[in-house]
Motif scaffolding. Structure first.
Motif, short mmCIF file in Angstrom:
data_model
loop_
_atom_site.label_atom_id
_atom_site.label_comp_id
_atom_site.label_asym_id
_atom_site.label_seq_id
_atom_site.Cartn_x
_atom_site.Cartn_y
_atom_site.Cartn_z
N THR A 396 0.82 -1.21 0.00
CA THR A 396 0.00 0.00 0.00
C THR A 396 0.85 1.27 0.00
N SER A 397 2.18 1.12 -0.11
CA SER A 397 3.13 2.24 -0.18
C SER A 397 3.26 3.02 1.11
N ARG A 398 2.62 2.56 2.20
CA ARG A 398 2.79 3.28 3.47
C ARG A 398 4.20 3.09 4.02
N LEU A 399 4.83 1.95 3.67
CA LEU A 399 6.18 1.71 4.13
C LEU A 399 7.15 2.75 3.60
N GLU A 400 6.93 3.23 2.39
CA GLU A 400 7.83 4.21 1.80
C GLU A 400 7.89 5.48 2.65
N ALA A 401 6.73 5.89 3.20
CA ALA A 401 6.70 7.08 4.03
C ALA A 401 7.51 6.87 5.31
N VAL A 402 7.44 5.66 5.86
CA VAL A 402 8.19 5.36 7.09
C VAL A 402 9.69 5.33 6.79
N LEU A 403 10.07 4.71 5.67
CA LEU A 403 11.49 4.59 5.34
C LEU A 403 12.08 5.90 4.85
N ALA A 404 11.23 6.88 4.56
CA ALA A 404 11.73 8.20 4.19
C ALA A 404 12.33 8.93 5.40
N THR A 405 12.04 8.44 6.59
CA THR A 405 12.63 8.96 7.83
C THR A 405 13.93 8.19 8.09
N PRO A 406 14.61 8.47 9.17
CA PRO A 406 15.86 7.72 9.46
C PRO A 406 15.65 6.26 9.82
N VAL A 407 14.43 5.76 9.81
CA VAL A 407 14.16 4.37 10.18
C VAL A 407 14.73 3.42 9.13
N ARG A 408 15.47 2.41 9.58
CA ARG A 408 15.97 1.37 8.69
C ARG A 408 14.92 0.29 8.51
N ARG A 409 14.95 -0.36 7.36
CA ARG A 409 13.91 -1.38 7.11
C ARG A 409 14.02 -2.56 8.06
N THR A 410 15.25 -2.93 8.47
CA THR A 410 15.38 -4.04 9.41
C THR A 410 14.84 -3.64 10.79
N THR A 411 15.03 -2.39 11.18
CA THR A 411 14.47 -1.92 12.44
C THR A 411 12.95 -1.96 12.40
N TRP A 412 12.39 -1.52 11.29
CA TRP A 412 10.94 -1.56 11.11
C TRP A 412 10.42 -3.00 11.16
N ALA A 413 11.11 -3.91 10.46
CA ALA A 413 10.68 -5.31 10.43
C ALA A 413 10.82 -5.95 11.80
N LEU A 414 11.90 -5.65 12.51
CA LEU A 414 12.09 -6.21 13.84
C LEU A 414 10.99 -5.75 14.80
N GLY A 415 10.47 -4.56 14.59
CA GLY A 415 9.35 -4.11 15.42
C GLY A 415 8.14 -5.01 15.25
N HIS A 416 7.84 -5.43 14.01
CA HIS A 416 6.73 -6.35 13.78
C HIS A 416 7.01 -7.72 14.37
N VAL A 417 8.25 -8.19 14.22
CA VAL A 417 8.60 -9.51 14.75
C VAL A 417 8.52 -9.51 16.27
N ALA A 418 9.06 -8.47 16.90
CA ALA A 418 9.01 -8.39 18.36
C ALA A 418 7.57 -8.34 18.87
N LEU A 419 6.73 -7.59 18.18
CA LEU A 419 5.33 -7.53 18.58
C LEU A 419 4.66 -8.89 18.44
N ALA A 420 4.96 -9.61 17.35
CA ALA A 420 4.36 -10.93 17.15
C ALA A 420 4.82 -11.91 18.22
N VAL A 421 6.09 -11.86 18.58
CA VAL A 421 6.61 -12.74 19.63
C VAL A 421 5.92 -12.44 20.96
N ALA A 422 5.83 -11.16 21.31
CA ALA A 422 5.24 -10.79 22.59
C ALA A 422 3.74 -11.08 22.62
N ALA A 423 3.05 -10.80 21.52
CA ALA A 423 1.60 -11.00 21.49
C ALA A 423 1.23 -12.48 21.58
N SER A 424 1.97 -13.34 20.88
CA SER A 424 1.68 -14.78 20.94
C SER A 424 1.91 -15.32 22.34
#
Length: 554
Positions: A396-424
């Motif tokens: 949906t191209s929302r990721l492009e807006a996030v990566l336009a900031t200093p956020v690295r894609r691995t940092t962004w992805a790790l946020g999803h992984v960490a949330l999935a680990v904690a939520a499960s």
């Protein structure tokens, strides 16, 4: 992306003054969109249909092997199947015939899974396509205003019909009564088609995929709750009528392998037709990219200034729903546990539980082990849902807006992984703790039960992490096939929970991470398999993140 749509040749959404009714039927291009949607779901739909049909047929085969004698099955199961908590979870049994006992869990549970399949298909090809902007591009060509909705409804309907046909045929092939099998298919038809219509309406009400999920899945939860209240009400109580107000209740009221009231399924077909008509009416009254219900800007929040905070914020509604569902699951499991000891007089049931839950411990411990392993599969589904949101954010191209900031894609992805680990982990611990409180209060040992069940729930997490890692790997290396993570989970479920019962080859059963979990509580805790599963999960996840880091976004 702008939400103001241009008017396509076959009828569009109107100009600045608001939407206008489309010229003609607005169905131009429906066949082409249907072929495209069917191609995109060429794995999801057949795999899901085969999995659901196999769930019924293989479970029935296992039951026949355990209970060759009908009177033995009735004596072993009759009192337990009447437990109100069990009725709330699976619905009332239609009769004490062997076929009915063999499909007791399949009627309602399979219908819910089929409703989820219908929801996934319809949402994907309506609101998800619109939110991603692809529908706007298609609408600029020779594509009618109603074509996308029509294609999605047709594909959702086809998915339901394919599942029903396969289920009926496979059920008859394994020896289930033909008339009852047709009634089972009718029950699933009512539930599945109802959610084709519900999701079609939900996609018109909101302007986002998350909003569609909230309305459709929320309606499914309400329907389940209303049916549960009606099914567990006392005979003669006015609350019994509530079951007839729920599409899931209609499926239960068909009573496969009992009364076989196939005519009740007509209520589901009627609801499907009415809801689809309503969806078309709502479509004609909104702009492309918008929903009938207006979107409201949220409050300024400090907790979304980071990528991880944004991820947690967007997942808040999902987490609340899952935690609530697992609290209810814990109450049901704890309530049923008090009557499980009645199985002691049935060696066949004990053997079944040992085959599915482990080789040691009391029957009650085996029961909890079995159910916690099922709960772990659900937690894996939550983890996969949270991880695959990365694919949605990317397309949906929302990721492009996030990566336009200093956020690295691995940092962004790790946020999803960490949330999935904690939520499960959270939902499993909550469910086990609630079950321990309910059962512990019944036996007078809350503290002991709490320690045992929470520990047993935590022991299932390595298998959940493997399923999570598969989803990360697919998204990172093969983003077009991210959806195959769900097919992998279904395969893990069938192999891990039914492999031994069906006497499948050992090497095949061992492919499921759930096969290697310890039989807790009651069994022996072996750290070796858990450490290996954790290592596999870490490696697979790391490979997926590495692939995501190297490939192009989008």
């Amino acid at each position: 992306m702008t939400t103001v749509a241009t008017r396509p040749r076959a009828g569009g959404s109107g100009g600045p003054g608001g939407p206008t009714r489309p010229a003609g039927l607005g169905l131009t291009g429906t066949v082409s969109l249907l072929r495209l949607a069917a191609r995109r779901d060429r794995v999801l739909v057949p795999a899901s249909a085969i999995g659901l049909a196999g769930f019924v047929a293989l479970s029935a085969q296992a039951t026949f092997a355990l209970f060759p004698d009908l009177r033995q099955a009735q004596a072993s199961m009759a009192s337990t199947l009447a437990n109100p908590a069990l009725v709330a979870m699976y619905g009332p049994i239609s009769s004490l015939g062997l076929d009915s006992i063999a499909t007791f869990k399949s009627v309602l549970l399979g219908g819910v899974f089929l409703a989820l399949l219908a929801y996934v298909v319809v949402r994907r090809h309506t609101r998800t396509e619109e939110e991603a902007g692809r529908l706007e591009l298609l609408g600029a060509g020779v594509v009618g205003r109603r074509a996308a909705l029509t294609a999605a409804v047709l594909l959702g309907t086809a998915a339901v019909l394919l599942t029903v046909v396969l289920t009926v045929a496979w059920s008859v092939a394994v020896g289930l009564d033909p008339a009852g099998s047709v009634a089972l298919g009718a029950a699933w038809l009512a539930m599945g088609l109802s959610w084709v219509g519900v999701t079609a309406v939900a996609a018109q009400l909101t302007s986002s995929t998350r909003g569609t999920a909230g309305w459709s899945l929320g309606a499914l939860a309400v329907a389940f709750l209303v049916r549960a209240v009606g099914d567990t009400a006392a005979d003669g109580s006015p609350l019994r009528a509530l079951s007839w107000l729920s599409p899931l209740g209609w499926g239960v009221q068909v009573a496969p392998y009992g009364a076989d009231r196939v005519w009740v399924a007509a209520l589901g077909v009627l609801a499907y037709a009415v809801l689809v008509v309503v969806a078309y009416a709502l479509l004609d009254r909104r702009d492309l990219g918008a929903g009938v219900l207006p979107s409201r800007p949220g409050r300024a929040r400090s907790d979304i200034r980071t990528a991880g905070g944004l991820t947690r914020r967007l997942a808040r509604g999902t987490l609340v729903g899952w935690v609530t569902a697992y609290v209810v699951l814990g109450v049901v499991l704890g309530s049923i546990a008090g009557s499980v000891e009645s199985f002691v007089d049935s060696p066949e049931v004990a053997d079944m539980l040992r085959a599915m839950g482990g080789d040691a411990g009391s029957v009650t411990d085996l029961y909890f082990s079995t159910e916690l392993h099922f709960a772990a599969v659900g937690a894996a589904a939550l983890a996969i849902a949270l991880v695959t949101r990365m694919h949605t954010e990317e397309t949906t191209s929302r990721l492009e807006a996030v990566l336009a900031t200093p956020v690295r894609r691995t940092t962004w992805a790790l946020g999803h992984v960490a949330l999935a680990v904690a939520a499960s982990a959270l939902v499993l611990v909550v469910s086990a703790a609630v079950a321990a409180l309910v059962h512990g209060a019944d036996v007078g040992d809350v503290g002991g039960r709490l320690t045992l069940l929470v520990g047993a729930a935590l022991s299932t997490l390595p298998a959940v992490w493997v399923a999570l890692g598969v989803a990360v790997l697919l998204h990172g290396a093969l983003p077009r096939f991210t959806g195959l993570a769900w097919a992998a989970l279904i395969a893990f479920l069938l192999l891990g929970e039914f492999g031994d019962l069906l006497d499948l080859p050992g090497w095949l059963v061992d492919l499921s991470p759930f096969t290697h979990l310890p039989a807790l509580p009651g069994g022996e805790l072996a750290w070796g398999p858990l450490l290996w599963l954790t290592a596999v999960a870490v490696v697979v996840t790391a490979v997926g993140l590495g692939a995501l880091r190297r490939r192009d976004i989008g």
